[in-house]
Write a protein that holds these residues in place. Structure first.
Motif, PDB file in Angstrom:
ATOM      1  N   ILE A 176       7.532   4.737   7.604  1.00 23.83           N
ATOM      2  CA  ILE A 176       7.349   5.281   8.952  1.00 23.83           C
ATOM      3  C   ILE A 176       6.040   4.788   9.547  1.00 23.83           C
ATOM      4  O   ILE A 176       5.978   4.363  10.709  1.00 23.83           O
ATOM      5  N   PHE A 177       4.976   4.815   8.750  1.00 28.46           N
ATOM      6  CA  PHE A 177       3.683   4.304   9.218  1.00 28.46           C
ATOM      7  C   PHE A 177       3.796   2.847   9.654  1.00 28.46           C
ATOM      8  O   PHE A 177       3.333   2.461  10.733  1.00 28.46           O
ATOM      9  N   ILE A 178       4.379   2.027   8.793  1.00 28.92           N
ATOM     10  CA  ILE A 178       4.447   0.590   9.059  1.00 28.92           C
ATOM     11  C   ILE A 178       5.355   0.298  10.248  1.00 28.92           C
ATOM     12  O   ILE A 178       5.070  -0.599  11.052  1.00 28.92           O
ATOM     13  N   THR A 179       6.446   1.047  10.383  1.00 29.03           N
ATOM     14  CA  THR A 179       7.312   0.879  11.554  1.00 29.03           C
ATOM     15  C   THR A 179       6.551   1.201  12.831  1.00 29.03           C
ATOM     16  O   THR A 179       6.678   0.497  13.837  1.00 29.03           O
ATOM     17  N   GLU A 180       5.738   2.262  12.802  1.00 31.76           N
ATOM     18  CA  GLU A 180       4.945   2.657  13.971  1.00 31.76           C
ATOM     19  C   GLU A 180       3.927   1.583  14.350  1.00 31.76           C
ATOM     20  O   GLU A 180       3.729   1.285  15.523  1.00 31.76           O
ATOM     21  N   TYR A 181       3.284   0.999  13.351  1.00 38.20           N
ATOM     22  CA  TYR A 181       2.190   0.054  13.599  1.00 38.20           C
ATOM     23  C   TYR A 181       2.665  -1.396  13.773  1.00 38.20           C
ATOM     24  O   TYR A 181       2.115  -2.145  14.571  1.00 38.20           O
ATOM     25  N   MET A 182       3.684  -1.804  12.995  1.00 37.49           N
ATOM     26  CA  MET A 182       4.021  -3.226  12.909  1.00 37.49           C
ATOM     27  C   MET A 182       5.444  -3.570  13.339  1.00 37.49           C
ATOM     28  O   MET A 182       5.789  -4.739  13.420  1.00 37.49           O
ATOM     29  N   GLY A 183       6.279  -2.566  13.569  1.00 37.99           N
ATOM     30  CA  GLY A 183       7.627  -2.839  14.011  1.00 37.99           C
ATOM     31  C   GLY A 183       8.679  -2.505  12.964  1.00 37.99           C
ATOM     32  O   GLY A 183       8.376  -2.158  11.819  1.00 37.99           O
ATOM     33  N   THR A 184       9.935  -2.664  13.372  1.00 39.26           N
ATOM     34  CA  THR A 184      11.066  -2.239  12.545  1.00 39.26           C
ATOM     35  C   THR A 184      11.245  -3.096  11.300  1.00 39.26           C
ATOM     36  O   THR A 184      11.461  -2.573  10.198  1.00 39.26           O
ATOM     37  N   VAL A 229      -2.430   2.178   4.170  1.00 38.70           N
ATOM     38  CA  VAL A 229      -1.433   1.566   5.058  1.00 38.70           C
ATOM     39  C   VAL A 229      -2.006   1.370   6.459  1.00 38.70           C
ATOM     40  O   VAL A 229      -1.881   0.293   7.052  1.00 38.70           O
ATOM     41  N   THR A 230      -2.634   2.413   6.993  1.00 39.96           N
ATOM     42  CA  THR A 230      -3.208   2.280   8.339  1.00 39.96           C
ATOM     43  C   THR A 230      -4.349   1.284   8.373  1.00 39.96           C
ATOM     44  O   THR A 230      -4.537   0.575   9.374  1.00 39.96           O
ATOM     45  N   LEU A 231      -5.113   1.196   7.288  1.00 39.39           N
ATOM     46  CA  LEU A 231      -6.205   0.219   7.214  1.00 39.39           C
ATOM     47  C   LEU A 231      -5.677  -1.196   7.328  1.00 39.39           C
ATOM     48  O   LEU A 231      -6.144  -1.989   8.168  1.00 39.39           O
ATOM     49  N   PHE A 232      -4.672  -1.549   6.514  1.00 41.95           N
ATOM     50  CA  PHE A 232      -4.160  -2.919   6.508  1.00 41.95           C
ATOM     51  C   PHE A 232      -3.283  -3.206   7.727  1.00 41.95           C
ATOM     52  O   PHE A 232      -3.211  -4.360   8.156  1.00 41.95           O
ATOM     53  N   CYS A 233      -2.658  -2.190   8.291  1.00 38.55           N
ATOM     54  CA  CYS A 233      -1.899  -2.405   9.508  1.00 38.55           C
ATOM     55  C   CYS A 233      -2.800  -2.713  10.696  1.00 38.55           C
ATOM     56  O   CYS A 233      -2.396  -3.390  11.645  1.00 38.55           O
ATOM     57  N   SER A 234      -4.018  -2.195  10.655  1.00 39.47           N
ATOM     58  CA  SER A 234      -4.940  -2.395  11.772  1.00 39.47           C
ATOM     59  C   SER A 234      -5.737  -3.699  11.673  1.00 39.47           C
ATOM     60  O   SER A 234      -6.466  -4.058  12.608  1.00 39.47           O
ATOM     61  N   LEU A 235      -5.646  -4.405  10.548  1.00 33.56           N
ATOM     62  CA  LEU A 235      -6.393  -5.657  10.388  1.00 33.56           C
ATOM     63  C   LEU A 235      -5.752  -6.796  11.166  1.00 33.56           C
ATOM     64  O   LEU A 235      -4.547  -6.825  11.344  1.00 33.56           O
ATOM     65  N   SER A 258       0.810  -1.221   0.000  1.00 34.65           N
ATOM     66  CA  SER A 258       0.000   0.000   0.000  1.00 34.65           C
ATOM     67  C   SER A 258       0.841   1.268   0.000  1.00 34.65           C
ATOM     68  O   SER A 258       0.304   2.365  -0.162  1.00 34.65           O
ATOM     69  N   GLY A 259       2.149   1.114   0.177  1.00 30.48           N
ATOM     70  CA  GLY A 259       3.039   2.272   0.070  1.00 30.48           C
ATOM     71  C   GLY A 259       3.039   2.851  -1.334  1.00 30.48           C
ATOM     72  O   GLY A 259       3.334   4.035  -1.516  1.00 30.48           O
ATOM     73  N   LEU A 260       2.722   2.021  -2.333  1.00 28.33           N
ATOM     74  CA  LEU A 260       2.588   2.460  -3.727  1.00 28.33           C
ATOM     75  C   LEU A 260       3.791   3.256  -4.224  1.00 28.33           C
ATOM     76  O   LEU A 260       3.670   4.157  -5.043  1.00 28.33           O
TER      77      LEU A 260
END
Length: 200
Positions: free
Chosen positions: A110-118, A194-200, A100-102
């Motif tokens: 940065i979004f994915i690191t915040e939600y899912m880790g490094t 990104v936030t949508l799929f990170c929250s699933l 989804s970063g496209l």
């Protein structure tokens, strides 16, 4: 290409500084990445709003071209869902979040690191940089075998900035407005997807 190499160089420098203990602890444990994200979002808004003739250019678009960014996003997510079936230990939602970063590696990582880790954040950074590099290098072949819209779709969010020169060179200057439109819609979609799929 040069821009991608600069980003990778700064990423490598950051890793080396962290390993050497040069980075202050407050940058690692604090909310520094959140503030960096806010600054990036502000810059995105500034870049979109700074073009005075954007609205008039978009009004002249062929209505059929309006579906291009939607097809770009749908194709990317479908591809990520299929690829996830062949990657053990990774869920479909995680792979789709990375996809989804496209191509917008700085924001999505940065979004994915915040939600899912490094680790997923690093994968997002590298995969989205690769998307840009593939567009820059492979654009002539894409036009030859798949048509003028192929490098625009492949570029994703980068089709409005870093890959725009090569796209207009191989697809024609008449495709510049389409490329910018595709990039803006993809760009705007990244934080939501990104936030949508990170929250699933």
């Amino acid at each position: 290409m040069k821009g991608s190499l600069i980003v990778v160089s700064f990423f490598a420098l950051g890793v080396l500084c962290a390993l050497a203990g040069v980075v202050p602890e407050r940058f690692v444990s604090g909310n520094f990445s959140f503030y960096a994200l806010c600054l990036l979002m502000f810059c995105v808004g500034m870049s979109i709003g700074s073009s005075s003739d954007s609205l008039s250019k978009f009004k002249s678009l062929d209505r059929r071209m309006l579906a291009l960014p939607l097809m770009t996003i749908a194709g990317t997510l479908a591809g990520c869902a299929v690829i996830s079936l062949f990657i053990p230990g990774r869920s479909i939602s995680e792979c789709m979040a990375i996809g989804s970063g496209l191509g917008y590696y700085s924001l999505s990582s940065i979004f994915i690191t915040e939600y899912m880790g490094t680790e997923p954040g690093i994968v997002a950074l590298l995969s989205n940089i690769m998307r840009e590099i593939i567009t820059l290098v492979g654009a002539p072949l894409m036009v030859r075998y798949f048509g003028k819209l192929a490098p625009i779709s492949c570029g994703g969010a980068t089709s409005m900035d870093t890959t725009l020169p090569i796209i207009t060179a191989v697809s024609g200057s008449e495709m510049a407005v389409v490329s910018i439109y595709n990039g803006i819609v993809c760009d705007f979609s990244v934080p939501f997807l990104v936030t949508l799929f990170c929250s699933l």
